[in-house]
Design a protein around this motif. Structure first.
Motif, PDB file in Angstrom:
ATOM      1  N   SER A 134       2.867   4.587  18.876  1.00 36.45           N
ATOM      2  CA  SER A 134       3.300   4.685  17.509  1.00 36.45           C
ATOM      3  C   SER A 134       2.337   4.646  16.502  1.00 36.45           C
ATOM      4  N   VAL A 135       1.247   3.876  17.097  1.00 39.06           N
ATOM      5  CA  VAL A 135       0.100   3.697  16.071  1.00 39.06           C
ATOM      6  C   VAL A 135      -1.470   4.117  16.733  1.00 39.06           C
ATOM      7  N   ARG A 136      -1.248   4.796  17.769  1.00 39.20           N
ATOM      8  CA  ARG A 136      -2.415   5.344  18.328  1.00 39.20           C
ATOM      9  C   ARG A 136      -3.121   6.202  17.548  1.00 39.20           C
ATOM     10  N   GLY A 137      -4.297   6.293  17.371  1.00 38.91           N
ATOM     11  CA  GLY A 137      -4.900   7.351  16.549  1.00 38.91           C
ATOM     12  C   GLY A 137      -5.053   6.719  14.879  1.00 38.91           C
ATOM     13  N   MET A 163      -6.008  -0.397   9.678  1.00 38.04           N
ATOM     14  CA  MET A 163      -4.760   0.499   9.808  1.00 38.04           C
ATOM     15  C   MET A 163      -4.950   1.591   8.870  1.00 38.04           C
ATOM     16  N   SER A 164      -4.993   2.798   9.288  1.00 40.62           N
ATOM     17  CA  SER A 164      -5.080   4.095   8.460  1.00 40.62           C
ATOM     18  C   SER A 164      -3.848   4.798   8.362  1.00 40.62           C
ATOM     19  N   SER A 165      -3.744   5.786   7.449  1.00 38.00           N
ATOM     20  CA  SER A 165      -2.536   6.642   7.520  1.00 38.00           C
ATOM     21  C   SER A 165      -1.149   6.043   7.524  1.00 38.00           C
ATOM     22  N   LEU A 166      -1.124   4.915   6.702  1.00 37.58           N
ATOM     23  CA  LEU A 166      -0.003   4.285   6.964  1.00 37.58           C
ATOM     24  C   LEU A 166       1.206   4.757   6.450  1.00 37.58           C
ATOM     25  N   LYS A 167       2.343   4.685   7.387  1.00 36.68           N
ATOM     26  CA  LYS A 167       3.391   5.112   6.947  1.00 36.68           C
ATOM     27  C   LYS A 167       4.691   4.119   6.638  1.00 36.68           C
ATOM     28  N   PRO A 168       5.716   4.475   5.910  1.00 30.35           N
ATOM     29  CA  PRO A 168       6.653   3.384   5.509  1.00 30.35           C
ATOM     30  C   PRO A 168       7.290   2.707   6.674  1.00 30.35           C
ATOM     31  N   GLU A 169       7.448   3.382   7.751  1.00 33.43           N
ATOM     32  CA  GLU A 169       7.833   2.771   8.926  1.00 33.43           C
ATOM     33  C   GLU A 169       6.979   1.563   9.707  1.00 33.43           C
ATOM     34  N   VAL A 180       0.793  -1.213  -0.251  1.00 40.86           N
ATOM     35  CA  VAL A 180      -0.044  -0.004   0.082  1.00 40.86           C
ATOM     36  C   VAL A 180       0.832   1.158   0.021  1.00 40.86           C
ATOM     37  N   GLN A 181       0.460   2.381  -0.617  1.00 39.93           N
ATOM     38  CA  GLN A 181       0.802   3.708  -0.393  1.00 39.93           C
ATOM     39  C   GLN A 181       1.163   4.205   0.819  1.00 39.93           C
ATOM     40  N   ALA A 182       1.918   4.917   1.089  1.00 39.29           N
ATOM     41  CA  ALA A 182       1.795   5.930   2.323  1.00 39.29           C
ATOM     42  C   ALA A 182       0.631   6.576   2.242  1.00 39.29           C
ATOM     43  N   TRP A 188       0.142 -18.088  18.398  1.00 40.79           N
ATOM     44  CA  TRP A 188       0.686 -17.083  17.659  1.00 40.79           C
ATOM     45  C   TRP A 188       0.280 -17.783  16.108  1.00 40.79           C
ATOM     46  N   GLY A 189      -0.365 -16.673  15.272  1.00 41.01           N
ATOM     47  CA  GLY A 189      -0.546 -16.772  13.900  1.00 41.01           C
ATOM     48  C   GLY A 189       0.785 -16.874  13.036  1.00 41.01           C
ATOM     49  N   GLN A 190       0.591 -17.206  11.919  1.00 36.62           N
ATOM     50  CA  GLN A 190       1.945 -17.182  10.835  1.00 36.62           C
ATOM     51  C   GLN A 190       2.414 -15.945  10.377  1.00 36.62           C
ATOM     52  N   GLY A 191       1.592 -14.819  10.623  1.00 35.50           N
ATOM     53  CA  GLY A 191       2.298 -13.422  10.162  1.00 35.50           C
ATOM     54  C   GLY A 191       1.744 -13.182   8.831  1.00 35.50           C
ATOM     55  N   THR A 192       1.466 -11.984   8.554  1.00 36.15           N
ATOM     56  CA  THR A 192       1.237 -11.321   7.144  1.00 36.15           C
ATOM     57  C   THR A 192       1.962 -10.203   6.892  1.00 36.15           C
ATOM     58  N   LEU A 193       2.729  -9.974   5.762  1.00 34.57           N
ATOM     59  CA  LEU A 193       3.543  -8.934   5.444  1.00 34.57           C
ATOM     60  C   LEU A 193       2.788  -7.626   4.931  1.00 34.57           C
ATOM     61  N   VAL A 194       2.875  -6.766   5.582  1.00 35.12           N
ATOM     62  CA  VAL A 194       2.715  -5.202   5.310  1.00 35.12           C
ATOM     63  C   VAL A 194       3.665  -4.513   4.750  1.00 35.12           C
ATOM     64  N   THR A 195       3.626  -3.961   3.506  1.00 31.67           N
ATOM     65  CA  THR A 195       4.728  -3.201   2.963  1.00 31.67           C
ATOM     66  C   THR A 195       4.208  -1.720   2.532  1.00 31.67           C
ATOM     67  N   VAL A 196       4.679  -0.710   3.227  1.00 29.12           N
ATOM     68  CA  VAL A 196       4.271   0.750   2.881  1.00 29.12           C
ATOM     69  C   VAL A 196       5.398   1.320   2.097  1.00 29.12           C
TER      70      VAL A 196
END
Length: 122
Positions: free
Chosen positions: A62-65, A82-88, A11-13, A112-120
């Motif tokens: 870091s993610v509040r709000g 997740m909204s207003s995503l940032k590269p970090e 997703v884009q920033a 634990w789940g296996q994980g899912t990749l998010v790339t911003v």
């Protein structure tokens, strides 16, 4: 108990994504559920958690709000909007379940789940 995370992607920033985590058993509906993430080269960190009935939530500073955790116990599923995503925010996101406790301590979570990749992208 098995947890299946999904919804990651590129997703884009400034964009949004919703992650889902489905539990294999109805008993997950009685557990605290959490989301954690691990960025490349970094340790896994707490993102958010929600108590068994959705009445209490906790988010990392870091993610509040920007991120919202919720759950649908009828579907044994927890979500991370997740909204207003940032590269970090780029990381592998993991869901986890804690049958007994409530909070951000990673060692408290038993499943634990296996994980899912998010790339911003910037």
């Amino acid at each position: 108990v098995q947890l299946q995370a999904s919804g990651g992607g590129l997703v884009q920033a400034g964009g949004s994504l919703r992650l889902s985590c489905a539990g294999s058993e109805p008993t997950v509906s009685t557990y605290t559920m959490g989301w954690f993430r691990q960025a490349p080269g970094k340790e896994r960190e707490f993102v958010a958690c929600i108590n068994y009935n959705g009445g209490s939530t906790l988010q990392a500073d870091s993610v509040r709000g920007r991120f919202t955790i919720s759950r649908d116990n009828a579907r044994s599923t927890v979500y991370l909007q997740m909204s207003s995503l940032k590269p970090e925010d780029t990381a592998v996101y993991y869901c986890a379940a804690d049958p007994l406790r409530w909070g951000e301590r990673e060692t408290w979570y038993d499943y634990w789940g296996q994980g899912t990749l998010v790339t911003v992208s910037s």
